[in-house]
Design an enzyme around this catalytic site. Sequence first.
Site, short mmCIF file in Angstrom:
data_model
loop_
_atom_site.label_atom_id
_atom_site.label_comp_id
_atom_site.label_asym_id
_atom_site.label_seq_id
_atom_site.Cartn_x
_atom_site.Cartn_y
_atom_site.Cartn_z
N HIS A 16 0.83 -1.20 0.00
CA HIS A 16 0.00 0.00 0.00
C HIS A 16 0.87 1.26 0.00
O HIS A 16 1.28 1.75 1.05
CB HIS A 16 -0.90 0.00 1.24
CG HIS A 16 -1.96 1.06 1.22
ND1 HIS A 16 -3.18 0.89 1.82
CD2 HIS A 16 -1.98 2.29 0.67
CE1 HIS A 16 -3.91 1.98 1.65
NE2 HIS A 16 -3.20 2.86 0.96
N HIS A 65 3.61 14.16 0.65
CA HIS A 65 3.03 15.47 0.34
C HIS A 65 4.12 16.53 0.40
O HIS A 65 5.02 16.46 1.23
CB HIS A 65 1.93 15.84 1.34
CG HIS A 65 0.69 15.03 1.19
ND1 HIS A 65 -0.04 15.02 0.03
CD2 HIS A 65 0.06 14.20 2.05
CE1 HIS A 65 -1.08 14.21 0.18
NE2 HIS A 65 -1.05 13.69 1.39
N HIS A 125 -11.24 0.81 1.30
CA HIS A 125 -10.92 1.95 2.17
C HIS A 125 -12.19 2.17 2.99
O HIS A 125 -13.16 2.75 2.51
CB HIS A 125 -10.59 3.18 1.30
CG HIS A 125 -10.44 4.45 2.07
ND1 HIS A 125 -9.22 5.03 2.30
CD2 HIS A 125 -11.34 5.25 2.67
CE1 HIS A 125 -9.39 6.14 3.01
NE2 HIS A 125 -10.67 6.31 3.24
N ASP A 177 -8.82 3.58 -3.04
CA ASP A 177 -8.16 4.06 -1.84
C ASP A 177 -8.17 5.59 -1.73
O ASP A 177 -7.91 6.29 -2.70
CB ASP A 177 -6.72 3.58 -1.77
CG ASP A 177 -6.11 3.98 -0.43
OD1 ASP A 177 -6.65 3.54 0.59
OD2 ASP A 177 -5.14 4.74 -0.42
N ASP A 229 1.05 2.71 3.66
CA ASP A 229 0.22 3.82 3.19
C ASP A 229 1.11 5.04 2.94
O ASP A 229 0.71 6.17 3.25
CB ASP A 229 -0.90 4.13 4.17
CG ASP A 229 -1.97 5.03 3.57
OD1 ASP A 229 -1.88 5.33 2.36
OD2 ASP A 229 -2.88 5.45 4.31
N HIS A 286 -5.36 -0.25 5.82
CA HIS A 286 -5.02 0.58 7.00
C HIS A 286 -6.04 0.55 8.14
O HIS A 286 -6.66 1.55 8.48
CB HIS A 286 -4.75 2.03 6.59
CG HIS A 286 -5.71 2.64 5.59
ND1 HIS A 286 -7.07 2.63 5.77
CD2 HIS A 286 -5.48 3.28 4.42
CE1 HIS A 286 -7.64 3.24 4.75
NE2 HIS A 286 -6.69 3.64 3.91
N ASN A 323 -5.16 9.72 7.51
CA ASN A 323 -6.48 9.12 7.41
C ASN A 323 -6.35 7.63 7.17
O ASN A 323 -5.77 7.24 6.17
CB ASN A 323 -7.26 9.77 6.26
CG ASN A 323 -8.70 9.32 6.23
OD1 ASN A 323 -9.24 8.90 7.24
ND2 ASN A 323 -9.30 9.35 5.06
N ASN A 370 -4.82 6.48 -7.01
CA ASN A 370 -5.26 7.88 -6.97
C ASN A 370 -4.22 8.83 -7.54
O ASN A 370 -3.78 9.78 -6.91
CB ASN A 370 -5.69 8.30 -5.56
CG ASN A 370 -4.58 8.15 -4.53
OD1 ASN A 370 -3.62 7.43 -4.76
ND2 ASN A 370 -4.71 8.83 -3.42
#
EC number: 3.5.2.3
Lengths: 424, 311
Positions: A61, A310, A180, A153, A306, A233, A279, A95
């Site tokens: 992931h 960013h 998710h 996800d 996960d 997750h 999240n 995504n």
Amino acid sequence: MNLLIQGGRVIDPSQGIDEVLDILVENGAVKELGKGVKAPSGTETIDASGLIVTPGLIDMHVHLRDPGHEYKEDIVSGTKAAAAGGFTSVACMPNTKPVNDNKAVTSYIIAKAKAEGSVNVFPVGSITQGSKGELLSEMGELKESGCVAVSDDGHPVTNSELMRRALEYAKGMGIMVISHAEDLSLVGAGVMNEGFVSTELGLKGIPWAAEDAATARDVYLAEFTDSPLHIAHVSTKGSLRIIRNAKARGVKVTCETAPHYFSLTDDAVRGYDTNAKMNPPLRTADDVTAVKEALKDGTIDAIATDHAPHHIDEKDLEFNEALNGIVGLETSLTLSLRLVEEGVLTLPVLVDKMACNPAKILGIDRGTLKPGSVADITVIDPKATWTVDADKLASKSKNSPFLGWEVKGAAAFTIVGGKVVYKR
Amino acid sequence: MGFKHKDIIALKDLSKDEIELLISTAENMREINSRDIKKVPTLRGKTIINLFYESSTRTRTSFEIAGKRLSADTVNITASTSSATKGETLLDTAKNLEAMKPDIVVMRHAVSGSHYFLAKRLSCSIINAGDGAHEHPSQGLLDMLTIKDRYGRLDGLKVAIVGDITHSRVARSDIAGFTMMGSRVFLAGPPTMMPPGVERLGNVTVCATMKEAIQDADVIIMLRIQQERQGKTLIPNTREYSRYYGLNPENLKWAKPDAMVMHPGPINRGVELSSYVADGANSHVLKQVENGVAVRMAMLYHVSGGTLVTE
């Protein structure tokens, strides 16, 4: 090129091996495991004495952000970070921009990873077109193009009927659905776990029931459709109880958690640290205990990161405005090794959750050192001590709540297809 | 004792002594406000920026008057006229303001914790004029001053806070301040407006009914129902809310006969407070507003680290 890894503690749960052995790699495949293995002349040797040798770790992931958000991460930097973290394979979520809901995007990811990546990349396609939760994606073509699972996800499939059909359709195509699990109406404008800390900080909370309610729905749909389902997750005590009960009933459900859910609580949000914003959100000490128990009793099958890079401009903001997620590829192994130190897991069980089980869940021919298999191998130095330092992370983004932590245990060598792609 | 903080962001970050110092300074400042010429040179040459990202009448005006009475130059910026509407980040806005060398930035912002975010990055003083549902320290201080005016003390009093505790920054500052000063705090409100674990915020009692909270209370603080802030799922309507959680002459009788009734304003008349109570003998609402200026003068004075010149 041939390689002899000599005298390491080889842990391969797929064969029930935990002993000091040599491994000979020839032409990218495992040739032989044994004591005193003789190698042809000219074979490169790694002295692995005092080190642990395992099937290459698999992170099922991650977000590589490529295509579309290359300023956060791309396939080159993301797979470098994976290699530095001891991972030989990663499964990347859809995504991206555009969303990986079609053959063109899947093929681009696979081609770029092959040409420029450091580790194997297994794309995950989307469940619905554009991950919009309206129409099923072309799961047959996604699978044929190389996707190993489907997931929206980042977004739950909110429509229960559509989720039911996704599970049925995916089963027909032989591809697994990764859920998710999040009830968005319960999440509302929440930005952290709902509890005493959110009350004190005056931040809008996300109740644990948002995860539990969605997990329950998806588990019941998996049971109803008799389709395999993987829950991503997992962070709450309640979700784990639901999954544990479902497994006992024979529902084909598996799940993963991430290192931050057994390493941190929502206390980390104090000071409004946006590197603790993710999240699902960091939960309470009770949930952390439950996650560890579930790792121990096998309710949690896999540890995944996960990994969510960013840019600093997306994190250096007021708490509500900052994006969710942290980078995880380079801290996963060391944080997970703490579970062994704490006596939660044995090393073989940890290797199972970080290598063998992810391979099994995704149905990929990895996660083993059986002779003849692809030589994806991680050599771990359990004693290496280091400090998590933003400047030294290979990932393009540095959004980690673990910066500055003094940690123990690291990948010493990461070997993909018999080739050393990372050396500490 | 002196005041050692660069910023004032939350009452929970201050000590009891520091809160007492701010209140006693405010008591002294009140004298200035009753003069014919309501101005002292204490902050002459200092620049204060009132940076308001949320609409406000009394708090912004009160801070502006407080600054002017101390002879500071005050500048007001509201979100609708700021570059935030052009997509500028809070940090960039603040850095640009700082380049103009203000001494104090008084900020209101809808996001809890944004003042900590700024204070870490700016060298000038930051005063919190309200951040999300976190704190509103000047309101907490003026509430304490208003009660002290009436009772001469804060310890041992029964203070009821009624209404939307979850979304109230006033409640959090009041709880921090009152419990530190030795008051007993009782909360009441619909369970949909009562945040988890709130009883651990400085030993407060969560009551099942409004009656339990205001029974024999010395002080009743009614909170505003923030219709603009909360979703529509918390209460059925204001009619039922006022029936169970509104203060009217009938249920006011549960409290001590001369109990103080307070409200941070603006009041939704007929919802939290009936007009009979809002304008009645027990109401101290306008006294709160009056004390607000003195309290804010005290806050500006202490963060600027100046010397009080009242001549």
